[in-house]
Design an enzyme around this catalytic site. Sequence first.
Site, mmCIF file in Angstrom:
data_model
loop_
_atom_site.group_PDB
_atom_site.id
_atom_site.type_symbol
_atom_site.label_atom_id
_atom_site.label_comp_id
_atom_site.label_asym_id
_atom_site.label_seq_id
_atom_site.Cartn_x
_atom_site.Cartn_y
_atom_site.Cartn_z
ATOM 1 C CG HIS A 445 -2.147 -0.847 1.024
ATOM 2 N ND1 HIS A 445 -3.142 -0.522 0.127
ATOM 3 C CD2 HIS A 445 -2.520 -2.015 1.585
ATOM 4 C CE1 HIS A 445 -4.084 -1.450 0.154
ATOM 5 N NE2 HIS A 445 -3.736 -2.364 1.040
ATOM 6 N NE ARG A 552 -7.093 1.167 -6.165
ATOM 7 C CZ ARG A 552 -6.220 1.995 -6.734
ATOM 8 N NH1 ARG A 552 -6.468 3.302 -6.734
ATOM 9 N NH2 ARG A 552 -5.119 1.544 -7.294
ATOM 10 N NE ARG A 588 -11.671 -2.877 -7.025
ATOM 11 C CZ ARG A 588 -10.468 -2.719 -6.456
ATOM 12 N NH1 ARG A 588 -9.420 -3.350 -6.952
ATOM 13 N NH2 ARG A 588 -10.337 -1.920 -5.406
ATOM 14 C CD GLU A 681 -8.583 -8.698 -7.981
ATOM 15 O OE1 GLU A 681 -8.219 -7.790 -7.220
ATOM 16 O OE2 GLU A 681 -9.752 -9.147 -8.010
ATOM 17 C CG ASP A 705 -5.049 -8.377 -4.597
ATOM 18 O OD1 ASP A 705 -4.384 -8.470 -3.546
ATOM 19 O OD2 ASP A 705 -6.071 -7.692 -4.677
ATOM 20 C CB CYS A 752 -5.889 -1.727 -13.064
ATOM 21 S SG CYS A 752 -6.571 -3.179 -12.236
#
Length: 815
Positions: A445, A552, A588, A681, A705, A752
């Site tokens: 992150h 998101r 998404r 993912e 992910d 992405c």
Amino acid sequence: MLELDKNSIKLGASASSKIDAIQQVGSLLVEAGHMQPEYVSSMVNREKVANTYLGNGIAIPHGLPIDRNLIKETGIAVLQVPAGVEWNPGETVHLVVGIAAKSDEHIEVLQNLTHVLGDESIVARLATTENPIDIVRQLTNPQAASAPIEIEPDFAKSIDVAIAAGAGLHARPATALVNLAKEFESEIRVRYGDRTANAKSLVSLLKLGVEGGQTIRIMAEGTDADRALETLRSAIAAGLEDEEENVPVRLGQSLQFESTPIPGIAASPGVAIGSVFQLQRGSIVFAGTAKDPALEETRLLQAIEAAKVQLQDLYEEVKAKSGAAKAQIFQAHQEFLSDPELVEDAIAHLKDDRSAAWAWQQSYEQRASALEKLPDALLAARAIDLRDVGQRVLRLLADRVEDEPVMPNSPMILIAEDLSPSDTARLNPDLILGFCTAYGGATSHSAIIARSLDIPAIVGAGPAVLNLPNGTPCILDGEGGNLYPNPSEADLRTATTAQKDLQAIRAAEKLACYQPALLTDGHRVEVVANIGAAIEAEQAVNAGAEGVGLLRTEFLFLNRSEPPSEEEQYAAYAQMVDALNGLPLIVRTLDIGGDKAIPYLNMPAEENPFLGVRGVRLCFQRPDLFETQLRAIFRASAQGEIKIMFPMIATIEDFRQAKQMAEQVRSQVGAVPVEYGMMVEVPSAAILAAEFAKEVDFFSVGTNDLTQYTLAMDRGHPVLAKQADGLHPAVLRLIHQTVQAAKSEGKWVGVCGGIAGEPIGAAILTGLGVSELSVSIPSVAAVKAKLRSLSLAQAEDLANRALHCRTVQAVRALR
């Protein structure tokens, strides 16, 4: 003869720096239609590999040959700076002659320039003239009205050699020839026609005006004449180090400093110069009780082993940098953790349903208290070491940090063990020059947030960074992934220059940000943005994004006490559709779970939330949330192009169920059909891509992910995160498999994840056949500019080599 129009001359200019001067003269060339705006950054990049200062107040900035495709037609422009501008230390320039040349048509201009280099009176006149015609005449027809040229006799030893067609002895190859000639004691001359030049003088060589395809005579006289002639013959045949059109793809590189670095992982490009500030956290919070003593013992032993790994990493880093003696303390720290009495005592404290954290704290604090009471000062001081080791393990066992971390109140380079999403949300870009974390990886992150905020950053630098005292001056190289404590004055100058260069490159990229990402052979890649707030849609458009590749939607659900209403969600989606003004918006659906928890949902605790109820699985369990969100999305789709993308699809049944629920809602709302895609993912999604491709409209690969699930490495793990790299060959092969399956069904694939915003990542993904790259807003212009410098053949070659690599290190070493 190459013509110079007076409109391409700017008189009486001022420039704050070399970069500023290059930008100004580059703008003249762009305005005159000689080149595309991106070539300005190529002119800046040229300064990193060659000195374009000719001498006597004249500089000739020009771009790299690899970027000649950005030149529309050969041309020159002149910036007159009467007050002068520092080009390099000790070099002041008054005439900046910008050159955009497809081949060697500019040689005549260089030749005319060299005629005035030795005449200070002419340079002084041109530097202050108020008539642009004076400069036009000097550069195109210097009226050297020369006296008859006296032809110098040849030396006894000479060779005739041909200069390659299209090359010519312009500045760079001439410099290479001069440097080679200086290696020999013999006197060396070059004859071209009726002119002779000293081969050890750049100005003298340039005066010859040798064009590509012509023959020159090299003459040598002295003890090593034969060797000199043969060396120069071979060098000219090899191209005199000139940069050819087929040079390897430039994918970004770290800066070169003389100071010793603390190496880490490049997370966000840029250069920061400043003092460090260690992030200070509040109290470590943990529960005092637990119901399963066996599980708590396992947690304790795992935390101790993880701490040992951290300490071993720290020992190796300090040993390599400062020697074994200074690193020895960390071996002693490991011995503390190997003390059987310390560990056994902690395990004994687990009785009566005590937690591992509570038991461990009791054990090490009792021993530290006993040590600090000893009369021997040296032994008493060991209590500090024991508490340091104890807290290292305790942090690994803690539930959370209760108090907010203390952030700097003036511009600093932030140092931290790692940064959580809540930490990064509190970052003030005006006060954070850059940051460096001890742990984490390129998909963590902290790295994602750094790129979104356009803050230079390094992650996974190891525990050594945590020992830097507050106020330590540092250089942070986000491109190379290195932190340089206590840099030298020379390094500071290098870093300052790099910052100015980067500013110029960013400015040039911004000029062209609205142009499509067309490769040199016409192949197009769409570059869109990842966003996580309604206001960011407009920011994405202003940055040149061709749409939104990942919205998101979690931002609507976080940091609140109840779910957002349909009206609130509709208003946010509609705002973004309006801001995009016809550009596509890929939404998404809610991706909660894993590391994103929402207290008001009352989700039961899971031992491994990343493998639990996450993404679309939560939506299936909470149709009230899912259907409310879908209604808001379909209502907003009436105002512009929206596509829907489902997260965490692992099976065919997952996609079918999600699409079926969405279609039911669409029918109720009365909305027009939309495209349905899925995130790739988890490995099963890529492995089954051929089957999915028959049902989906598009794929979007979430490399962050996909990397952690493929490599079985939590991207937030304190030890393993630095190894979770999206450019790992295993991940690239899954992406390749997905693209091939999509192509067979006429579907497209976007990416992405973080690697889409890296120069090497964007190039490899393009070569794999990815059609759309969705990146952080600050990366849009840079990614577009990078792609415009490549051909599809180059990208495909790079991708093919990456697929055949065995390690991620080998992939990142590709050029």
